[in-house]
Design a protein around this motif. Sequence first.
Motif, PDB file in Angstrom:
ATOM      1  N   THR A  33       0.837  -1.196   0.000  1.00 17.48           N
ATOM      2  CA  THR A  33       0.000   0.000   0.000  1.00 17.48           C
ATOM      3  C   THR A  33       0.876   1.251   0.000  1.00 17.48           C
ATOM      4  O   THR A  33       1.819   1.355   0.802  1.00 17.48           O
ATOM      5  CB  THR A  33      -0.934   0.014   1.217  1.00 17.48           C
ATOM      6  N   ILE A  34       0.563   2.166  -0.890  1.00 14.75           N
ATOM      7  CA  ILE A  34       1.279   3.441  -0.971  1.00 14.75           C
ATOM      8  C   ILE A  34       0.452   4.507  -0.256  1.00 14.75           C
ATOM      9  O   ILE A  34      -0.729   4.701  -0.556  1.00 14.75           O
ATOM     10  CB  ILE A  34       1.515   3.850  -2.428  1.00 14.75           C
ATOM     11  N   LEU A  35       1.075   5.191   0.689  1.00 15.49           N
ATOM     12  CA  LEU A  35       0.441   6.297   1.403  1.00 15.49           C
ATOM     13  C   LEU A  35       1.211   7.581   1.158  1.00 15.49           C
ATOM     14  O   LEU A  35       2.429   7.556   0.971  1.00 15.49           O
ATOM     15  CB  LEU A  35       0.412   6.028   2.913  1.00 15.49           C
ATOM     16  N   VAL A  36       0.506   8.692   1.169  1.00 14.05           N
ATOM     17  CA  VAL A  36       1.159   9.998   1.179  1.00 14.05           C
ATOM     18  C   VAL A  36       0.640  10.763   2.382  1.00 14.05           C
ATOM     19  O   VAL A  36      -0.561  10.779   2.656  1.00 14.05           O
ATOM     20  CB  VAL A  36       0.919  10.792  -0.121  1.00 14.05           C
ATOM     21  N   GLY A  37       1.553  11.365   3.142  1.00 13.53           N
ATOM     22  CA  GLY A  37       1.183  12.172   4.293  1.00 13.53           C
ATOM     23  C   GLY A  37       1.514  13.634   4.051  1.00 13.53           C
ATOM     24  O   GLY A  37       2.670  13.971   3.781  1.00 13.53           O
ATOM     25  N   HIS A  38       0.482  14.484   4.115  1.00 18.22           N
ATOM     26  CA  HIS A  38       0.664  15.935   4.062  1.00 18.22           C
ATOM     27  C   HIS A  38       0.399  16.454   5.473  1.00 18.22           C
ATOM     28  O   HIS A  38      -0.747  16.542   5.908  1.00 18.22           O
ATOM     29  CB  HIS A  38      -0.300  16.558   3.056  1.00 18.22           C
ATOM     30  N   TRP A  39       1.487  16.835   6.163  1.00 17.69           N
ATOM     31  CA  TRP A  39       1.412  17.043   7.604  1.00 17.69           C
ATOM     32  C   TRP A  39       1.091  18.487   7.951  1.00 17.69           C
ATOM     33  O   TRP A  39       1.545  19.424   7.290  1.00 17.69           O
ATOM     34  CB  TRP A  39       2.732  16.644   8.259  1.00 17.69           C
ATOM     35  N   ALA A  40       0.358  18.660   9.051  1.00 18.56           N
ATOM     36  CA  ALA A  40       0.072  19.985   9.601  1.00 18.56           C
ATOM     37  C   ALA A  40       1.051  20.307  10.723  1.00 18.56           C
ATOM     38  O   ALA A  40       1.606  19.417  11.361  1.00 18.56           O
ATOM     39  CB  ALA A  40      -1.359  20.030  10.145  1.00 18.56           C
ATOM     40  N   SER A  41       1.256  21.602  10.945  1.00 15.33           N
ATOM     41  CA  SER A  41       2.025  22.107  12.092  1.00 15.33           C
ATOM     42  C   SER A  41       3.413  21.496  12.217  1.00 15.33           C
ATOM     43  O   SER A  41       3.914  21.282  13.310  1.00 15.33           O
ATOM     44  CB  SER A  41       1.256  21.892  13.403  1.00 15.33           C
ATOM     45  N   GLU A  42       4.048  21.246  11.076  1.00 12.25           N
ATOM     46  CA  GLU A  42       5.465  20.904  11.113  1.00 12.25           C
ATOM     47  C   GLU A  42       6.260  22.074  11.665  1.00 12.25           C
ATOM     48  O   GLU A  42       7.221  21.891  12.427  1.00 12.25           O
ATOM     49  CB  GLU A  42       5.948  20.541   9.703  1.00 12.25           C
ATOM     50  N   GLU A  43       5.860  23.281  11.282  1.00 13.90           N
ATOM     51  CA  GLU A  43       6.624  24.474  11.646  1.00 13.90           C
ATOM     52  C   GLU A  43       6.621  24.749  13.144  1.00 13.90           C
ATOM     53  O   GLU A  43       7.485  25.470  13.644  1.00 13.90           O
ATOM     54  CB  GLU A  43       6.071  25.694  10.901  1.00 13.90           C
ATOM     55  N   GLN A  44       5.664  24.201  13.856  1.00 13.25           N
ATOM     56  CA  GLN A  44       5.622  24.396  15.305  1.00 13.25           C
ATOM     57  C   GLN A  44       6.151  23.186  16.068  1.00 13.25           C
ATOM     58  O   GLN A  44       6.005  23.106  17.285  1.00 13.25           O
ATOM     59  CB  GLN A  44       4.181  24.711  15.748  1.00 13.25           C
ATOM     60  N   GLY A  45       6.776  22.240  15.352  1.00 15.25           N
ATOM     61  CA  GLY A  45       7.388  21.116  16.044  1.00 15.25           C
ATOM     62  C   GLY A  45       6.988  19.742  15.552  1.00 15.25           C
ATOM     63  O   GLY A  45       6.796  18.829  16.368  1.00 15.25           O
ATOM     64  N   LEU A  46       6.865  19.551  14.238  1.00 15.18           N
ATOM     65  CA  LEU A  46       6.570  18.236  13.644  1.00 15.18           C
ATOM     66  C   LEU A  46       5.289  17.627  14.203  1.00 15.18           C
ATOM     67  O   LEU A  46       5.138  16.395  14.262  1.00 15.18           O
ATOM     68  CB  LEU A  46       7.739  17.253  13.870  1.00 15.18           C
ATOM     69  N   ASN A  47       4.338  18.466  14.582  1.00 16.62           N
ATOM     70  CA  ASN A  47       3.191  17.967  15.343  1.00 16.62           C
ATOM     71  C   ASN A  47       2.293  17.027  14.548  1.00 16.62           C
ATOM     72  O   ASN A  47       1.797  16.023  15.080  1.00 16.62           O
ATOM     73  CB  ASN A  47       2.375  19.139  15.887  1.00 16.62           C
ATOM     74  N   GLY A  48       2.040  17.333  13.274  1.00 18.81           N
ATOM     75  CA  GLY A  48       1.166  16.475  12.485  1.00 18.81           C
ATOM     76  C   GLY A  48       1.723  15.078  12.290  1.00 18.81           C
ATOM     77  O   GLY A  48       1.010  14.079  12.436  1.00 18.81           O
ATOM     78  N   SER A  49       3.002  14.989  11.954  1.00 21.36           N
ATOM     79  CA  SER A  49       3.595  13.666  11.739  1.00 21.36           C
ATOM     80  C   SER A  49       3.779  12.925  13.066  1.00 21.36           C
ATOM     81  O   SER A  49       3.636  11.696  13.122  1.00 21.36           O
ATOM     82  CB  SER A  49       4.929  13.786  10.997  1.00 21.36           C
ATOM     83  N   ARG A  50       4.088  13.655  14.127  1.00 15.57           N
ATOM     84  CA  ARG A  50       4.183  12.995  15.429  1.00 15.57           C
ATOM     85  C   ARG A  50       2.831  12.428  15.848  1.00 15.57           C
ATOM     86  O   ARG A  50       2.749  11.321  16.404  1.00 15.57           O
ATOM     87  CB  ARG A  50       4.702  13.986  16.472  1.00 15.57           C
ATOM     88  N   ALA A  51       1.766  13.170  15.570  1.00 15.26           N
ATOM     89  CA  ALA A  51       0.425  12.672  15.886  1.00 15.26           C
ATOM     90  C   ALA A  51       0.103  11.429  15.058  1.00 15.26           C
ATOM     91  O   ALA A  51      -0.490  10.462  15.573  1.00 15.26           O
ATOM     92  CB  ALA A  51      -0.611  13.765  15.634  1.00 15.26           C
ATOM     93  N   PHE A  52       0.487  11.431  13.790  1.00 16.41           N
ATOM     94  CA  PHE A  52       0.244  10.270  12.933  1.00 16.41           C
ATOM     95  C   PHE A  52       0.964   9.043  13.474  1.00 16.41           C
ATOM     96  O   PHE A  52       0.396   7.934  13.511  1.00 16.41           O
ATOM     97  CB  PHE A  52       0.700  10.573  11.506  1.00 16.41           C
ATOM     98  N   VAL A  53       2.205   9.212  13.884  1.00 17.71           N
ATOM     99  CA  VAL A  53       2.975   8.100  14.439  1.00 17.71           C
ATOM    100  C   VAL A  53       2.303   7.564  15.697  1.00 17.71           C
ATOM    101  O   VAL A  53       2.214   6.339  15.906  1.00 17.71           O
ATOM    102  CB  VAL A  53       4.423   8.558  14.731  1.00 17.71           C
ATOM    103  N   GLU A  54       1.797   8.468  16.535  1.00 16.31           N
ATOM    104  CA  GLU A  54       1.113   8.044  17.753  1.00 16.31           C
ATOM    105  C   GLU A  54      -0.209   7.334  17.448  1.00 16.31           C
ATOM    106  O   GLU A  54      -0.574   6.371  18.124  1.00 16.31           O
ATOM    107  CB  GLU A  54       0.841   9.257  18.645  1.00 16.31           C
ATOM    108  N   ASP A  55      -0.911   7.820  16.419  1.00 16.35           N
ATOM    109  CA  ASP A  55      -2.264   7.330  16.134  1.00 16.35           C
ATOM    110  C   ASP A  55      -2.296   6.095  15.234  1.00 16.35           C
ATOM    111  O   ASP A  55      -3.338   5.435  15.136  1.00 16.35           O
ATOM    112  CB  ASP A  55      -3.090   8.438  15.473  1.00 16.35           C
ATOM    113  N   HIS A  56      -1.191   5.785  14.570  1.00 22.04           N
ATOM    114  CA  HIS A  56      -1.186   4.675  13.610  1.00 22.04           C
ATOM    115  C   HIS A  56      -0.016   3.715  13.855  1.00 22.04           C
ATOM    116  O   HIS A  56       0.844   3.512  12.988  1.00 22.04           O
ATOM    117  CB  HIS A  56      -1.119   5.220  12.185  1.00 22.04           C
ATOM    118  N   PRO A  57       0.006   3.050  15.010  1.00 12.97           N
ATOM    119  CA  PRO A  57       1.099   2.105  15.274  1.00 12.97           C
ATOM    120  C   PRO A  57       1.123   0.955  14.278  1.00 12.97           C
ATOM    121  O   PRO A  57       2.190   0.388  13.998  1.00 12.97           O
ATOM    122  CB  PRO A  57       0.809   1.620  16.701  1.00 12.97           C
ATOM    123  N   GLU A  58      -0.047   0.607  13.723  1.00 10.12           N
ATOM    124  CA  GLU A  58      -0.096  -0.507  12.771  1.00 10.12           C
ATOM    125  C   GLU A  58       0.622  -0.159  11.471  1.00 10.12           C
ATOM    126  O   GLU A  58       1.234  -1.029  10.820  1.00 10.12           O
ATOM    127  CB  GLU A  58      -1.554  -0.895  12.496  1.00 10.12           C
TER     128      GLU A  58
END
Length: 516
Positions: free
Chosen positions: A335-360
């Motif tokens: 499966t190919i996914l693309v992530g367009h992250w929010a609030s990277e500029e304030q501390g990688l918050n969108g991608s950090r949230a994705f990592v926390e929310d999608h352990p699978e």
Amino acid sequence: MKNFTKLIMASALFAGSTTFAQTKNAVVDNIVKEATDNSQLEKLAHELFDGIGPRLVGTPGFDKAGKWALDKYKGWGITARQEKWGEWRGWERGITHIDMVYPRVHSIEGTQLAWSPGMKKPVTAEVIILPEVTDSVAFQKWLPAVKGKFVMISMNQPTGRPDDNWKEFALSGSIDKMKAARTAQTDAWRKRISNTGFNTRTLPVALEKAGAAGIVTNNWSAGFGVDKIFGAYTKTIPTVDIALEDYGMLYRLADNNEKPKITIQAESKELGVVPTFNVVGEIKGTEKPNEYVMLSAHFDSWDGGTGATDNGTGTLTMMEAMRILKKVYPHPKRTILVGHWASEEQGLNGSRAFVEDHPEIVANLQALFNQDNGTGRVVNIGGQGFEKAGDFISRWLEAVPDTIRHQIKTSFPGSPGGGGSDFASFVAVGAPGFSLSSNSWSYGNYTWHTNRDTYDKVVFDDLRSNAILTAILIYMASEDPAKLPRDKSTNLPAGRNGQPGKWPEPVKANRHGGLD
């Protein structure tokens, strides 16, 4: 008979490998052809940068851009969704207009900082300079003098010319003299700030409480006419950045007791608490749908310009690569996914949230490729400290056309990134995230977080190269029969403090930005 059987088996293996090689070459050729003959990059850039503009988290611009991205993916037949992961202080930028009205009339180049409070009406007031004081007691005695005035709290730069301009034209004695003066002024200004008993974050608030009409700054980015535009700390009075040329003029007038006056009109709206989200696109895998390869770029920007190279160009690279892959490789193995992250500029918050929310997804990630350092062609890929990364990435790179591949330097196993961009959110939890690092195009001083980060700085030939590279790497990672191991290097380079290198620790996402 045994020899005949071996011959049949060898022939079958050869035929299978030949078929795969032919298929691989055909897909790669089609990726290059589609990217070259039917590029959508200019159209996407115009729509995103000119039509929508900057994408500061918590603003209507970010929300509008998210809906635009979903619409684009839908038009390409790609499943996409918004994933809400937090909430943010809602804010909308309005007009900024600044004029000097005394001792002469002159329109000033400047803009309010992000999240600056709005003004009910224009204010005209004298401009004064933060004074030199011996200590915080002396500063407190001076503080009532700010009432009703605009206060300049940034150093007056000795030159508005970038260093490379000095190196090209100046005598060696002149450039040495300038640098010595700048170093001395910088040190003196830091002491001027610290002697107040405050820092650059708390000083504007103290001036606000004392009745200042507004805060005036200059965050020069070491290039002709370019400033960095970040966020305001004030809650009731405007904070504006004034371009170096005009800031210096006002500073000299005030310093010579000529009592310059300016009029500021800075409009903005507070929008309360608004949801924030990532945009995630998906092309479902056929053979290994529960294993993933990912494209990655942050969607948000600062809003002094239009966020064209930070990180509009990374965003468009990933969107274009997804469009191409859907067209020429619609049935991937993984499966190919693309992530367009929010609030990277304030501390990688969108991608950090994705990592926390999608352990699978994190647990079954084959590889993630992130691009976030300007418009330039990719010239460096490191292994981020994964011991076997070089074996895989080098193999995947072999499919990339030589005109693109020969420009890329690799470093394996490399060192894990602890921050900088969203790949680091994955690396911190031991998942293989990699940075596609681009050449400069003077990114650091001219477009990174600046008022000059606009469409005209985009180099579309380099973007096309990056879209081709990304699409091929994703294709090869999807097809690879083996899964990239997560063994970490045991010989990480020493840190800046000279201590042995350590793997970065995960950091929690801030899911309530600007609301405390």
